[in-house]
Design a protein around this motif. Structure first.
Motif, mmCIF file in Angstrom:
data_model
loop_
_atom_site.group_PDB
_atom_site.id
_atom_site.type_symbol
_atom_site.label_atom_id
_atom_site.label_comp_id
_atom_site.label_asym_id
_atom_site.label_seq_id
_atom_site.Cartn_x
_atom_site.Cartn_y
_atom_site.Cartn_z
ATOM 1 N N ASN A 163 -13.610 7.796 -14.115
ATOM 2 C CA ASN A 163 -12.955 6.667 -14.733
ATOM 3 C C ASN A 163 -11.863 6.670 -14.222
ATOM 4 O O ASN A 163 -11.073 5.230 -13.838
ATOM 5 N N ARG A 164 -11.032 7.725 -13.710
ATOM 6 C CA ARG A 164 -9.560 7.348 -12.698
ATOM 7 C C ARG A 164 -9.944 6.601 -11.765
ATOM 8 O O ARG A 164 -9.130 5.947 -11.170
ATOM 9 N N TYR A 165 -10.965 7.088 -11.013
ATOM 10 C CA TYR A 165 -11.313 6.355 -9.695
ATOM 11 C C TYR A 165 -11.683 4.896 -10.031
ATOM 12 O O TYR A 165 -11.122 4.320 -8.982
ATOM 13 N N ILE A 166 -12.384 4.548 -10.800
ATOM 14 C CA ILE A 166 -12.487 3.259 -11.123
ATOM 15 C C ILE A 166 -11.270 2.508 -11.428
ATOM 16 O O ILE A 166 -11.132 1.221 -10.750
ATOM 17 N N LYS A 167 -10.445 3.069 -11.883
ATOM 18 C CA LYS A 167 -9.105 2.298 -12.301
ATOM 19 C C LYS A 167 -8.484 2.182 -10.943
ATOM 20 O O LYS A 167 -7.834 1.037 -10.750
ATOM 21 N N ARG A 168 -8.172 3.284 -10.238
ATOM 22 C CA ARG A 168 -7.497 3.195 -8.892
ATOM 23 C C ARG A 168 -8.279 1.915 -8.040
ATOM 24 O O ARG A 168 -7.604 1.284 -7.288
ATOM 25 N N GLU A 170 -9.901 -0.547 -8.938
ATOM 26 C CA GLU A 170 -9.454 -1.737 -9.253
ATOM 27 C C GLU A 170 -8.133 -2.138 -8.904
ATOM 28 O O GLU A 170 -8.313 -3.394 -8.217
ATOM 29 N N GLU A 171 -7.162 -1.499 -8.763
ATOM 30 C CA GLU A 171 -5.986 -1.843 -8.049
ATOM 31 C C GLU A 171 -6.032 -2.098 -6.754
ATOM 32 O O GLU A 171 -5.280 -2.955 -6.131
#
Length: 272
Positions: A163-168, A170-171
């Motif tokens: 989930n941290r990877y997905i957020k990153r 996205e940015e």
């Protein structure tokens, strides 16, 4: 040695997600147009061609700590997969075959008789497809973190690292993509692909005749170990390597180890 931020003191590196690097300066940028998409790529160095394929949702910057070392002896080509990074989405249902076709278009565009593939995650799956369907054009596949089918992965819904990877990503998508506001739709398409693909059979894997190393981290949190072993045990004459103290994000967590293993593979198979 490359210095990488590893989080708080005492945190095992397999539990960290170091910053995404940037690609080195220099190199030659280009675009390949295929099936309605513009596929971005960049070439560094000279020598035997090696194409680096990043993981799902990511982009070529994730190879930023490998490119310079590999370019000392190889022609290193990075590309952003269809709909990822700087590449546009184009038409057609998102699939590994569609992205595999993009790689073949790049190989033809660059007039490469053959190329080695270094793939991470989705990039590794694309590498296996290339080995299956275009063995005359592929000199070898370094396959990190691939799965043979949807059942080969864990449920990542509540996986904090992923989930941290997905957020990153996205940015990063907002910064790099020609459609910066389209991440939600893109993620939906990728999720649809992941729940049905790939679908490699025993016959598919047994048919691979190009050199392959199946590689993964000993703290892998995305791919089930039994599936990694299935792939390695089924591909004829393949090698198996489990990297210590890293997870699915080994390319960031221990970039020197990752680069050394790529170079070891390329030497062992006579590619360089």
């Amino acid at each position: 040695m490359t210095e990488v931020s590893s989080g708080s003191v005492g945190t095992p590196k397999w539990q960290t997600l170091p910053d995404t690097p940037r690609l080195p300066t220099g190199g030659q940028e280009g675009v390949v147009e295929i099936a309605g998409a513009k596929i971005w790529y960049k070439v560094y160095g000279s020598g035997p061609p090696v194409i680096l394929l990043h993981g799902g949702l990511g982009n070529s910057d994730y190879w930023g700590l490998q490119v310079a070392a590999l370019a000392a002896t190889c022609q290193v080509i990075v590309m952003d997969s269809r709909g990822h990074g700087r590449s546009s989405r184009g038409g057609g249902t998102m699939s590994y075959v569609l992205m595999k076709n993009d790689v073949m278009a790049l190989i033809d565009h660059c007039n490469l008789p053959k190329a080695a593939i270094v793939g991470w995650s989705d990039g590794a799956i694309i590498g296996l497809l290339l080995a299956m369907q275009h063995p005359d054009r592929i000199s070898g596949v370094f396959c990190f973190g691939a799965n043979s089918g949807p059942n080969g992965t864990f449920d990542l819904t509540n996986n904090a690292m992923f989930n941290r990877y997905i957020k990153r990503t996205e940015e990063e998508y907002a910064r790099l993509s020609p459609t910066p506001d389209g991440f939600g739709e893109f993620l939906g398409e990728m999720n649809t692909m992941w729940i049905t693909q790939p679908d490699f059979t025993v016959a598919d894997l047994k048919g691979i005749q190009v050199p392959v190393w199946v590689v993964d981290g000993d703290h892998e949190e995305v791919i089930r170990r039994e599936d990694t072993l299935f792939i390695a045990d089924t591909i004829p004459n393949s090698g198996l390597s489990i990297q210590p103290e890293v997870s699915h994000f080994s390319v960031l967590q221990d970039p020197d180890q990752f680069t050394a293993d790529i170079r070891r593979f390329l030497r062992a198979k006579g590619i360089v």
